[in-house]
Design a protein around this motif. Structure first.
Motif, mmCIF file in Angstrom:
data_model
loop_
_atom_site.group_PDB
_atom_site.id
_atom_site.type_symbol
_atom_site.label_atom_id
_atom_site.label_comp_id
_atom_site.label_asym_id
_atom_site.label_seq_id
_atom_site.Cartn_x
_atom_site.Cartn_y
_atom_site.Cartn_z
ATOM 1 N N LEU A 100 67.048 106.588 21.340
ATOM 2 C CA LEU A 100 66.408 106.212 22.597
ATOM 3 C C LEU A 100 64.885 106.273 22.515
ATOM 4 C CD1 LEU A 100 68.703 108.071 25.164
ATOM 5 C CD2 LEU A 100 68.737 105.643 24.550
ATOM 6 N N GLY A 101 64.374 106.866 21.439
ATOM 7 C CA GLY A 101 62.938 106.983 21.278
ATOM 8 C C GLY A 101 62.295 107.943 22.260
ATOM 9 N N MET A 102 62.965 109.047 22.521
ATOM 10 C CA MET A 102 62.416 110.023 23.451
ATOM 11 C C MET A 102 62.464 111.420 22.868
ATOM 12 S SD MET A 102 65.489 110.309 26.272
ATOM 13 C CE MET A 102 64.658 111.557 27.189
ATOM 14 N N LYS A 103 61.912 112.389 23.569
ATOM 15 C CA LYS A 103 61.894 113.760 23.095
ATOM 16 C C LYS A 103 63.280 114.378 23.213
ATOM 17 C CE LYS A 103 57.121 114.702 24.300
ATOM 18 N NZ LYS A 103 56.234 115.487 25.155
ATOM 19 N N GLU A 104 63.663 115.075 22.160
ATOM 20 C CA GLU A 104 64.966 115.735 22.116
ATOM 21 C C GLU A 104 65.126 116.741 23.254
ATOM 22 O OE1 GLU A 104 67.145 118.878 19.145
ATOM 23 O OE2 GLU A 104 65.856 117.361 18.246
ATOM 24 N N GLU A 105 64.090 117.517 23.528
ATOM 25 C CA GLU A 105 64.151 118.547 24.564
ATOM 26 C C GLU A 105 64.388 117.933 25.941
ATOM 27 O OE1 GLU A 105 61.375 118.244 22.507
ATOM 28 O OE2 GLU A 105 62.160 119.658 21.040
ATOM 29 N N SER A 106 63.737 116.802 26.212
ATOM 30 C CA SER A 106 63.898 116.128 27.505
ATOM 31 C C SER A 106 65.323 115.620 27.672
ATOM 32 C CB SER A 106 62.922 114.965 27.638
ATOM 33 O OG SER A 106 61.607 115.418 27.594
ATOM 34 N N LEU A 107 65.854 115.026 26.619
ATOM 35 C CA LEU A 107 67.213 114.513 26.700
ATOM 36 C C LEU A 107 68.213 115.647 26.856
ATOM 37 C CD1 LEU A 107 69.131 112.158 26.719
ATOM 38 C CD2 LEU A 107 69.159 112.231 24.213
ATOM 39 N N GLN A 108 68.009 116.723 26.121
ATOM 40 C CA GLN A 108 68.917 117.868 26.234
ATOM 41 C C GLN A 108 68.920 118.399 27.664
ATOM 42 O OE1 GLN A 108 68.521 120.843 23.197
ATOM 43 N NE2 GLN A 108 69.644 122.353 24.378
ATOM 44 N N SER A 143 61.707 108.458 29.874
ATOM 45 C CA SER A 143 61.442 109.793 30.394
ATOM 46 C C SER A 143 62.609 110.249 31.272
ATOM 47 C CB SER A 143 60.144 109.806 31.193
ATOM 48 O OG SER A 143 60.274 108.981 32.344
ATOM 49 N N VAL A 144 62.625 111.545 31.502
ATOM 50 C CA VAL A 144 63.658 112.156 32.332
ATOM 51 C C VAL A 144 63.007 112.705 33.578
ATOM 52 C CG1 VAL A 144 65.367 113.988 32.446
ATOM 53 C CG2 VAL A 144 65.043 112.730 30.329
ATOM 54 N N SER A 145 63.614 112.432 34.713
ATOM 55 C CA SER A 145 63.079 112.977 35.970
ATOM 56 C C SER A 145 64.219 113.485 36.837
ATOM 57 C CB SER A 145 62.252 111.954 36.704
ATOM 58 O OG SER A 145 63.004 110.787 36.955
ATOM 59 N N ALA A 160 71.874 115.620 21.655
ATOM 60 C CA ALA A 160 70.514 115.231 22.051
ATOM 61 C C ALA A 160 69.665 114.871 20.838
ATOM 62 C CB ALA A 160 69.857 116.362 22.849
ATOM 63 N N ARG A 161 69.819 115.634 19.761
ATOM 64 C CA ARG A 161 69.031 115.363 18.549
ATOM 65 C C ARG A 161 69.351 113.969 18.000
ATOM 66 N NH1 ARG A 161 70.656 119.360 15.764
ATOM 67 N NH2 ARG A 161 72.201 118.255 14.556
ATOM 68 N N ILE A 162 70.618 113.613 17.975
ATOM 69 C CA ILE A 162 71.037 112.319 17.425
ATOM 70 C C ILE A 162 70.626 111.169 18.344
ATOM 71 C CG2 ILE A 162 73.061 110.925 16.842
ATOM 72 C CD1 ILE A 162 74.423 113.634 16.042
ATOM 73 N N ILE A 163 70.913 111.311 19.624
ATOM 74 C CA ILE A 163 70.684 110.221 20.567
ATOM 75 C C ILE A 163 69.199 110.044 20.896
ATOM 76 C CG2 ILE A 163 71.232 109.367 22.887
ATOM 77 C CD1 ILE A 163 73.531 109.234 20.843
ATOM 78 N N ASP A 188 70.351 117.894 38.621
ATOM 79 C CA ASP A 188 70.647 116.524 38.210
ATOM 80 C C ASP A 188 69.373 115.848 37.712
ATOM 81 O OD1 ASP A 188 73.304 116.719 38.942
ATOM 82 O OD2 ASP A 188 72.907 116.095 40.993
ATOM 83 N N PHE A 189 69.507 115.073 36.641
ATOM 84 C CA PHE A 189 68.377 114.378 36.061
ATOM 85 C C PHE A 189 68.750 112.935 35.808
ATOM 86 C CE2 PHE A 189 67.597 118.780 35.146
ATOM 87 C CZ PHE A 189 66.244 118.912 35.366
ATOM 88 N N TYR A 190 67.723 112.097 35.733
ATOM 89 C CA TYR A 190 67.906 110.677 35.510
ATOM 90 C C TYR A 190 67.032 110.240 34.349
ATOM 91 C CZ TYR A 190 67.260 105.677 36.192
ATOM 92 O OH TYR A 190 67.177 104.327 35.988
ATOM 93 N N PHE A 191 67.616 109.482 33.431
ATOM 94 C CA PHE A 191 66.871 108.936 32.298
ATOM 95 C C PHE A 191 66.401 107.541 32.660
ATOM 96 C CE2 PHE A 191 67.006 106.263 28.433
ATOM 97 C CZ PHE A 191 65.890 106.803 27.806
ATOM 98 N N ASN A 192 65.085 107.325 32.582
ATOM 99 C CA ASN A 192 64.499 106.023 32.857
ATOM 100 C C ASN A 192 64.281 105.320 31.520
ATOM 101 O OD1 ASN A 192 62.822 103.833 33.379
ATOM 102 N ND2 ASN A 192 61.794 104.875 35.072
ATOM 103 N N PRO A 193 65.080 104.301 31.202
ATOM 104 C CA PRO A 193 64.963 103.648 29.900
ATOM 105 C C PRO A 193 63.643 102.896 29.699
ATOM 106 C CG PRO A 193 66.597 102.525 31.269
ATOM 107 C CD PRO A 193 66.146 103.751 32.023
ATOM 108 N N LYS A 194 63.005 102.485 30.786
ATOM 109 C CA LYS A 194 61.728 101.774 30.649
ATOM 110 C C LYS A 194 60.615 102.702 30.178
ATOM 111 C CE LYS A 194 62.748 98.195 34.015
ATOM 112 N NZ LYS A 194 62.403 97.586 35.298
ATOM 113 N N THR A 195 60.551 103.882 30.793
ATOM 114 C CA THR A 195 59.491 104.839 30.427
ATOM 115 C C THR A 195 59.959 105.847 29.393
ATOM 116 O OG1 THR A 195 60.100 106.378 32.193
ATOM 117 C CG2 THR A 195 58.473 104.676 32.738
#
Length: 121
Positions: A92-100, A119-121, A85-88, A110-117
């Protein structure tokens, strides 16, 4: 798993989850046996198991806790979810905690990464 065994990503994830569950079940069995033996040795019976079982929780293997590494001996690499998560996250230009959280949630959700925003939802 994906390249060697030709698994789909969802199959590889399910396979890894199953292995982690099996390791946790085996570890819990050994932990229970040790606690019961300790209780017998102390003369308190299996009451010690109930008290000590609450202590076992932090020793459960879970990638979200950072105590599981994924590795390839032939590829000569290894990482934990938080390392990845730290590397990626930077790329991706997002928060490490959200990606982790999206890569491996503690609650198994289950979570989904929205590349436009980004963000993770």
């Amino acid at each position: 798993l994906i390249s060697e065994l030709q698994m789909e990503p969802a199959e590889a994830y399910t396979h890894m989850v199953r292995i982690i569950e099996q390791v946790n079940a085996t570890a819990a069995t050994f932990h229970t046996e040790l606690l019961m033996a300790e209780g017998d040795a102390l003369g308190v019976g299996h009451d010690i198991y109930d008290a000590q079982d609450k202590i076992r929780q932090p020793f459960v293997f879970n990638p979200a806790l950072g105590n599981v590494a994924f590795a390839s001996a032939t590829g000569n690499w290894a990482f934990r979810v938080n390392d990845f998560a730290r590397i990626i996250a930077k790329k991706l230009g997002m928060k490490e905690e959200s990606l982790q959280k999206a890569l491996w949630a503690e609650d198994g959700g289950d979570f989904y990464f929205n590349p436009k925003t980004k963000s993770v939802s």
